[in-house]
Design an enzyme around this catalytic site. Structure first.
Site, PDB file in Angstrom:
ATOM      1  N   GLY A 130      -6.519   6.526   0.494  1.00  8.01           N
ATOM      2  CA  GLY A 130      -7.570   7.488   0.780  1.00  8.01           C
ATOM      3  C   GLY A 130      -7.414   8.803   0.045  1.00  8.01           C
ATOM      4  O   GLY A 130      -8.087   9.786   0.336  1.00  8.01           O
ATOM      5  N   GLU A 188       0.842  -1.193   0.000  1.00  9.34           N
ATOM      6  CA  GLU A 188       0.000   0.000   0.000  1.00  9.34           C
ATOM      7  C   GLU A 188       0.879   1.245   0.000  1.00  9.34           C
ATOM      8  O   GLU A 188       1.365   1.663   1.062  1.00  9.34           O
ATOM      9  CB  GLU A 188      -0.888   0.014   1.253  1.00  9.34           C
ATOM     10  CG  GLU A 188      -1.805  -1.174   1.370  1.00  9.34           C
ATOM     11  CD  GLU A 188      -3.005  -0.864   2.259  1.00  9.34           C
ATOM     12  OE1 GLU A 188      -4.132  -0.980   1.764  1.00  9.34           O
ATOM     13  OE2 GLU A 188      -2.814  -0.481   3.421  1.00  9.34           O
ATOM     14  N   SER A 225      -6.644   3.446  -2.776  1.00 11.51           N
ATOM     15  CA  SER A 225      -7.629   3.976  -3.726  1.00 11.51           C
ATOM     16  C   SER A 225      -8.007   2.985  -4.823  1.00 11.51           C
ATOM     17  O   SER A 225      -8.243   3.378  -5.969  1.00 11.51           O
ATOM     18  CB  SER A 225      -7.137   5.290  -4.341  1.00 11.51           C
ATOM     19  OG  SER A 225      -6.939   6.256  -3.328  1.00 11.51           O
TER      20      SER A 225
HETATM   21  P1  PGA Z   1      -8.296   3.241   0.484  1.00 11.84           P
HETATM   22  O1  PGA Z   1      -7.593   2.522   1.769  1.00 11.84           O
HETATM   23  O2  PGA Z   1      -8.830   2.144  -0.379  1.00 11.84           O
HETATM   24  O3  PGA Z   1      -9.396   4.084   1.078  1.00 11.84           O
HETATM   25  O4  PGA Z   1      -7.236   4.047  -0.181  1.00 11.84           O
HETATM   26  C1  PGA Z   1      -6.830   1.366   1.629  1.00 11.84           C
HETATM   27  C2  PGA Z   1      -6.266   0.987   2.972  1.00 11.84           C
HETATM   28  O5  PGA Z   1      -5.903   1.876   3.753  1.00 11.84           O
HETATM   29  O6  PGA Z   1      -6.149  -0.218   3.291  1.00 11.84           O
END
Ligand code: PGA
Length: 256
Positions: A175, A169, A215
């Site tokens: 986010g 990630e 995301s």
């Molecule tokens: P997101 O979060 O899909 O909202 O970017 C992913 C995560 O933090 O595991």
């Protein structure tokens, strides 16, 4: 055709009361509850694990927690042990999420203790790694990810390693709506698999799922999930509604 079944995990973060979580879990199970072509895991907050467990009982959906303390029990105010999670039918646990690392000061060493404790207690870690924007811009992505993987998985044996799920990630994509390009993601996923090969051998490394997170949405998922080393997704925002989450499950099934 890969030997790895795709995995879609929903990280609900600090969202959903117990009742809201049960409702969302029921909406997901009613559509995807009997799927076996994709492994589906939902990770509600601790307070909603029991109601979610009831909602997914008897289905193929698996339940994950978002964190865990490495000790078995004791004077650790506010913490939750592996044994407590197991008693709620939890099978997976997210460890080392970047929000835990940056907002709560979790170190590679502490995360390593959690990984070892989870494995000892038959919980499958969803072990998260990823670089910040500054690190990427400095060209340090692979170095940062390598240190996180090597330190976080120290002391893990070959037989245990197959139980681990790794989540890449990039912190700058979480986010933010900024998704890594498929080439950027695949490059790091392939690199992580090469590290896993060094640590555990090729046979084991080929079995370990490496998820992309940051995301991931129904619109960008098909291309990401089609990459040879992207074995699923760890989904934040898009996991909070049944419709978008289920679309991601469908995309994972189609990407086989
Ligand atoms: P997101 O979060 O899909 O909202 O970017 C992913 C995560 O933090 O595991």
């Amino acid at each position: 055709m890969t030997i790895r079944n795709k995995l879609i995990a929903g990280n609900w973060k600090m969202n959903k009361t117990s009742a809201d979580a049960a409702a969302l879990a029921r909406d997901i199970t009613s559509v995807a509850g009997q799927r076996t072509d994709v492994e589906v895991v939902i990770c509600p907050p601790f307070t909603a694990l029991e109601s979610a467990a009831q909602a997914v009982a008897g289905t193929q959906l698996r339940l994950g927690a978002q964190n865990m303390h490495p000790e078995k029990s004791g004077a650790f105010t506010g913490e939750i042990s592996a044994e407590m999670l197991r008693a709620l039918f939890v099978s997976h646990v997210i460890l080392g999420h970047s929000e835990r690392r940056t907002l709560f000061g979790e170190t590679d060493g502490f995360i390593n203790l959690k990984v070892l404790a989870a494995l000892k207690n038959q919980l499958r870690p969803i072990f998260c790694v990823g670089e910040t924007l500054t690190e990427r811009e400095a060209g340090a992505t692979l170095k940062v990810v390598q240190a996180q993987v090597e330190r976080g998985l120290e002391g893990v044996g070959r037989e245990q390693a197959v139980e681990i799920v790794v989540a890449y990630e990039p912190v700058w994509a979480i986010g933010t709506g900024k998704v890594a390009t498929t080439a950027q993601a695949q490059e790091v996923h392939a690199f992580i698999r090469s590290l896993l090969t060094k640590l555990f051998g090729d046979v084991v490394a080929q079995k370990i799922r490496i998820l992309y997170g940051g995301s991931m949405k129904p619109a960008n998922a098909p291309e990401l999930l089609a990459q040879p080393d992207i074995d699923g997704g760890l989904i934040g925002g898009a996991s909070l509604e049944a419709r978008s989450f289920l679309e991601l499950v469908t995309a994972a099934a189609a990407a086989k």
